[in-house]
Design a protein around this motif. Structure first.
Motif, mmCIF file in Angstrom:
data_model
loop_
_atom_site.group_PDB
_atom_site.id
_atom_site.type_symbol
_atom_site.label_atom_id
_atom_site.label_comp_id
_atom_site.label_asym_id
_atom_site.label_seq_id
_atom_site.Cartn_x
_atom_site.Cartn_y
_atom_site.Cartn_z
ATOM 1 N N GLN A 107 0.853 -1.179 0.000
ATOM 2 C CA GLN A 107 0.000 0.000 0.000
ATOM 3 C C GLN A 107 0.897 1.239 0.000
ATOM 4 O OE1 GLN A 107 -0.527 -2.388 2.632
ATOM 5 N NE2 GLN A 107 -2.010 -3.481 1.372
ATOM 6 N N ILE A 108 0.622 2.165 -0.917
ATOM 7 C CA ILE A 108 1.366 3.419 -0.994
ATOM 8 C C ILE A 108 0.415 4.537 -0.586
ATOM 9 C CG2 ILE A 108 2.724 4.960 -2.442
ATOM 10 C CD1 ILE A 108 2.068 1.485 -3.712
ATOM 11 N N ILE A 109 0.712 5.203 0.522
ATOM 12 C CA ILE A 109 -0.192 6.196 1.113
ATOM 13 C C ILE A 109 0.405 7.583 0.953
ATOM 14 C CG2 ILE A 109 -1.416 6.900 3.205
ATOM 15 C CD1 ILE A 109 -0.925 3.972 4.221
ATOM 16 N N VAL A 273 8.803 -6.342 -5.401
ATOM 17 C CA VAL A 273 7.494 -5.688 -5.278
ATOM 18 C C VAL A 273 6.899 -5.358 -6.644
ATOM 19 C CG1 VAL A 273 7.990 -4.775 -2.993
ATOM 20 C CG2 VAL A 273 8.457 -3.362 -5.002
ATOM 21 N N VAL A 274 7.743 -5.082 -7.654
ATOM 22 C CA VAL A 274 7.174 -4.811 -8.975
ATOM 23 C C VAL A 274 6.566 -6.068 -9.581
ATOM 24 C CG1 VAL A 274 8.694 -2.859 -9.493
ATOM 25 C CG2 VAL A 274 9.392 -5.172 -10.149
ATOM 26 N N ASP A 275 6.874 -7.211 -8.980
ATOM 27 C CA ASP A 275 6.318 -8.469 -9.460
ATOM 28 C C ASP A 275 5.113 -8.921 -8.640
ATOM 29 O OD1 ASP A 275 6.518 -10.389 -11.477
ATOM 30 O OD2 ASP A 275 7.524 -11.823 -10.164
ATOM 31 N N GLU A 279 -3.505 -6.526 -8.373
ATOM 32 C CA GLU A 279 -4.625 -6.238 -7.480
ATOM 33 C C GLU A 279 -4.197 -6.113 -6.021
ATOM 34 O OE1 GLU A 279 -4.309 -10.725 -7.942
ATOM 35 O OE2 GLU A 279 -4.215 -8.945 -9.239
ATOM 36 N N LYS A 280 -2.952 -6.492 -5.715
ATOM 37 C CA LYS A 280 -2.474 -6.400 -4.336
ATOM 38 C C LYS A 280 -1.597 -5.175 -4.092
ATOM 39 C CE LYS A 280 -2.839 -11.224 -2.934
ATOM 40 N NZ LYS A 280 -2.175 -12.311 -2.203
ATOM 41 N N VAL A 281 -1.480 -4.330 -5.090
ATOM 42 C CA VAL A 281 -0.761 -3.066 -4.942
ATOM 43 C C VAL A 281 -1.784 -1.939 -5.004
ATOM 44 C CG1 VAL A 281 0.995 -1.542 -5.903
ATOM 45 C CG2 VAL A 281 1.323 -4.031 -5.985
ATOM 46 N N ILE A 319 -8.848 -5.800 1.766
ATOM 47 C CA ILE A 319 -8.868 -4.672 0.841
ATOM 48 C C ILE A 319 -9.858 -4.873 -0.298
ATOM 49 C CG2 ILE A 319 -6.473 -4.106 1.304
ATOM 50 C CD1 ILE A 319 -5.718 -5.449 -1.300
ATOM 51 N N ASP A 320 -10.475 -6.048 -0.396
ATOM 52 C CA ASP A 320 -11.316 -6.344 -1.546
ATOM 53 C C ASP A 320 -12.798 -6.224 -1.230
ATOM 54 O OD1 ASP A 320 -9.151 -6.870 -3.195
ATOM 55 O OD2 ASP A 320 -9.011 -8.933 -2.476
ATOM 56 N N GLY A 321 -13.237 -4.982 -1.014
ATOM 57 C CA GLY A 321 -14.668 -4.726 -0.979
ATOM 58 C C GLY A 321 -15.333 -4.818 0.369
#
Length: 366
Positions: A107-109, A273-275, A279-281, A319-321
């Motif tokens: 997660q990037i905040i 992390v780029v891999d 949907e998880k980033v 995080i999914d809904g």
């Protein structure tokens, strides 16, 4: 006749395959050329580091590196601070990155630079970007840790030179610029940001202006959205072309930042992390609402929604809904549509999806 028969039949010599030889020569020449170019690039990086201006010298010194545990099942945090070129410097970009190597989530905040801080020794509120002015990285990190109630073991500080080097190394993205952006320097009176509206291939300088630009001079929320769009475009492009070149680019960039993560750990971390599954980033903006106190504009952080966001980073809140709405994430825009469609009118019609008109208090997930 018998003697002739007795003579051994000599095998015919195979003709030389000049095609293969020429191919090998071409490959060898190409490899030597690539090696020379690589050496020149490295020398250029070293030279630029030695001859850089005072901005590089203003980056905080690294006393010791912190080893990154890439096998940890717990969530780790890294603070990324972008500082301006003023003296004393302020933190124009503040990002908290949460990553879990075991769950492959990140997660990037984005933290708006005018987020309101109530100093324990001062009744008057302050903006978080002034924390860097007062106490540098250590105070900024301590304030963010206090806000989120977490420990942040890793950090990276970048300045203008660092940002330009990143774009030189990773390449500049193409974006749809939502509006014309023009700004005059308060000191010289000269125009230092001049970007026209529309889809375009950004240069290093226009990308830097896009990151810095403030709508009406005070809207740091919009600026944080700009920063997020640009960084996300670079990240997604690298994800789509991850290779050994990714490790080489990270290695080149690492020396331009002030960070307590070693170059080797940085390479391993970024290439992993780029891999991560797309949907998880997730990208978020610190939840809150605008507030004006004595003529000063602040981003008033919502502490309850902030803690829900912390719950998402550690996996306590899916995080999914399951959270409606997903708290803290910046207004939705579809970067694929923005990149693929170069028609300005169509993009303007989709401005609600492009993070321009969505209400700050009602962020949506993407």
């Amino acid at each position: 006749m018998k003697e002739q028969r007795r003579r051994k039949v000599r095998p015919k010599r195979k003709s030389m395959r000049w095609g293969r030889i020429l191919t090998a020569l071409v490959v060898a020449i190409a490899l030597v050329g690539a090696l020379i170019i690589g050496i020149r690039s490295l020398l250029g990086v070293a030279s630029s580091t030695d001859t850089s201006n005072n901005e590089i010298q203003n980056l905080p010194a690294v006393n010791a590196t912190a080893s990154v545990d890439l096998n940890s099942i717990k969530t780790s945090y890294m603070l990324i601070v972008g500082v301006d070129s003023s003296q004393p410097q302020q933190a124009d970009a503040i990002y908290l990155v949460a990553f879990n190597m075991d769950a492959k989530t990140m997660q990037i905040i984005g933290i708006p630079s005018n987020s309101k801080i109530i100093n324990r020794h001062n009744d008057e509120p302050q903006q978080i970007n002034t924390m860097y002015t007062q106490g540098g990285l250590e105070l900024t990190k301590a304030v963010v840790e206090d806000m989120f109630h977490i420990t942040i073991p890793y950090y990276a500080v970048v300045d203008r030179n660092s940002f330009h080097s990143m774009l030189d190394i990773f390449g500049t993205p193409s974006l749809y610029v939502e509006k014309s952006m023009v700004h005059r320097d308060d000191t010289t009176g000269q125009i230092d940001i001049n970007i026209h509206q529309g889809y375009q291939d950004l240069t290093s300088e226009t990308a830097y202006g896009y990151m810095r630009y403030l709508d009406d001079g005070t809207n740091t929320l919009t600026r944080t959205m700009h920063q997020e769009r640009l960084l996300k475009a670079i990240f997604e492009r690298e994800r789509n072309h991850v290779s050994l070149g990714t490790a080489f680019r990270v290695w080149r960039q690492w020396s331009h930042m002030s960070t307590n993560v070693s170059t080797w750990d940085g390479i391993r971390l970024l290439t992993k992390v780029v891999d991560f599954p797309k949907e998880k980033v997730r990208w978020y903006i610190l939840p809150g609402s605008p507030e004006t106190i004595k003529g000063v504009d602040y981003w008033n952080v919502d502490p309850i929604e902030l803690q829900q966001l912390v719950g998402i980073t550690v996996g306590d809140i899916p995080i999914d809904g399951e959270v409606t709405p997903v708290i803290g994430e910046s207004p939705k825009h579809d970067d694929k549509n923005v990149h693929d469609d170069k028609n300005a009118q169509d993009d303007i019609q989709r401005k609600n999806e492009d993070g321009v008109t969505t209400e700050p208090g009602s962020p949506t997930s993407r």
